[in-house]
Scaffold this active site. Structure first.
Site, short mmCIF file in Angstrom:
data_model
loop_
_atom_site.label_atom_id
_atom_site.label_comp_id
_atom_site.label_asym_id
_atom_site.label_seq_id
_atom_site.Cartn_x
_atom_site.Cartn_y
_atom_site.Cartn_z
N HIS A 114 -67.34 107.43 45.26
CA HIS A 114 -68.34 106.41 45.00
C HIS A 114 -67.80 104.98 45.09
O HIS A 114 -68.56 104.03 44.96
CB HIS A 114 -69.04 106.65 43.64
CG HIS A 114 -68.17 106.55 42.44
ND1 HIS A 114 -67.73 107.64 41.74
CD2 HIS A 114 -67.67 105.47 41.80
CE1 HIS A 114 -67.01 107.25 40.72
NE2 HIS A 114 -66.96 105.94 40.73
N SER A 237 -62.47 103.91 38.18
CA SER A 237 -62.76 104.99 39.11
C SER A 237 -61.87 104.89 40.34
O SER A 237 -61.67 103.80 40.89
CB SER A 237 -64.23 104.95 39.53
OG SER A 237 -65.02 105.66 38.64
#
Length: 296
Positions: A114, A237
């Protein structure tokens, strides 16, 4: 399986026998550019309000400090393995975001899927990502590298499957030859249970320009993800999840890519945990192919 290629330039599609499938986006445009020096990155707590600001690329599910915040500021980012951990300044069609990646090859940065392709926060593929190894505030000891060449697993691009939330950024410059690369490994679940896992990245709640580190316990290991109580926040992330072998206590070995906070843990598990897709054998083979392709 075949590799599926998507290009917005004249780069030809390449087909290989690999599993799982991958999707590639490239326009062949590379260069270097410094982000603004006039302040730290800011975390946007609600997408879609006000003017675009730099935020985490990972939405609300990745924003989890469990209990007390035990993260430690890394002040020596020129040292191993922190020099191999990269700040990602991600430019998408819906805004600009911060993420984390790791050098795993001379020209290959491993990160969460992502961070290069996310429908909700970026409207699809990122437009450009500026990669800064070992960034320490405004200090960029190894330079910066802009890329628009991204690859992600098809299972992520097609269905946003959290077990396959893994991608890479390919660079023109072999900076990994200078700063080094992370070792990668597939660990059986039994070898990960009850271990401590290490995570270091660029959390947006701390400004997004400094590395913050924490190590804590694995709670459980699934077939394709590892769940832990190591503290993280949006912007981390893509950070490496690594362990040390008993027979090599000074060699960090990456076994997963951090991608989710407690909101990404299935409620049926009944635990409060952050998590990472594991480098399972089929994914490891794919990463090896990405590294090889970037070296051509």
């Amino acid at each position: 399986m075949m590799v599926k290629s998507i290009s917005n330039a004249s780069a030809a599609a390449v087909e290989m026998q690999l599993a799982p499938m991958t999707t590639t986006m490239t326009d062949g445009m590379h260069g270097t550019e410094k982000p603004p020096e006039d302040g730290s990155y800011h975390d946007m707590l609600a997408f879609g309000f006000g003017q675009p600001v730099v935020s985490s690329a990972d939405g609300f599910r990745q924003r989890t400090v469990i209990g007390e915040d035990d993260r430690i500021l890394v002040t020596q980012t020129k040292a191993d393995p922190f020099r191999r951990i990269c700040n990602l300044l991600i430019e998408g069609s819906l805004g600009t975001y911060v993420g984390t990646g790791t050098l795993v090859g001379p020209r290959t940065v491993l990160t969460a899927g992502h961070c290069v392709n996310h429908r909700a926060t970026m409207g699809g593929w990122a437009k450009r990502i500026i990669v800064t190894p070992g960034q320490n505030g405004t200090e960029r000891p190894f330079g910066q590298f802009a890329s628009t060449n991204f690859i992600a697993l098809d299972r992520w691009v097609d269905s946003q499957d959290p077990d396959y939330d893994i991608s890479c950024i390919q660079l023109d410059e072999p900076i990994g030859e200078k700063v080094g690369t992370f070792s990668l490994a597939t660990f059986p679940a039994a070898e990960l249970e009850n271990r401590k896992v290490n995570i270091c990245g660029y959390p947006a709640d701390k400004g997004g320009m400094h590395q913050w580190f924490h190590a804590d316990q694995v709670l459980t290991v699934g077939p394709k993800r590892v769940f832990y109580v190591t503290d993280t926040f949006g912007g981390q992330s893509g950070a490496p999840v690594w362990v040390y072998r008993d027979d090599a206590p000074d060699v960090p070995i990456q076994i997963g890519v951090h991608a989710y906070g407690t909101g990404g843990t299935p409620s049926a598990m009944g635990i409060a945990a952050n998590s990472a897709p594991l480098l399972i054998p089929e994914v490891m083979e794919q990463i090896k192919s990405w590294i090889a392709a970037a070296g051509e």
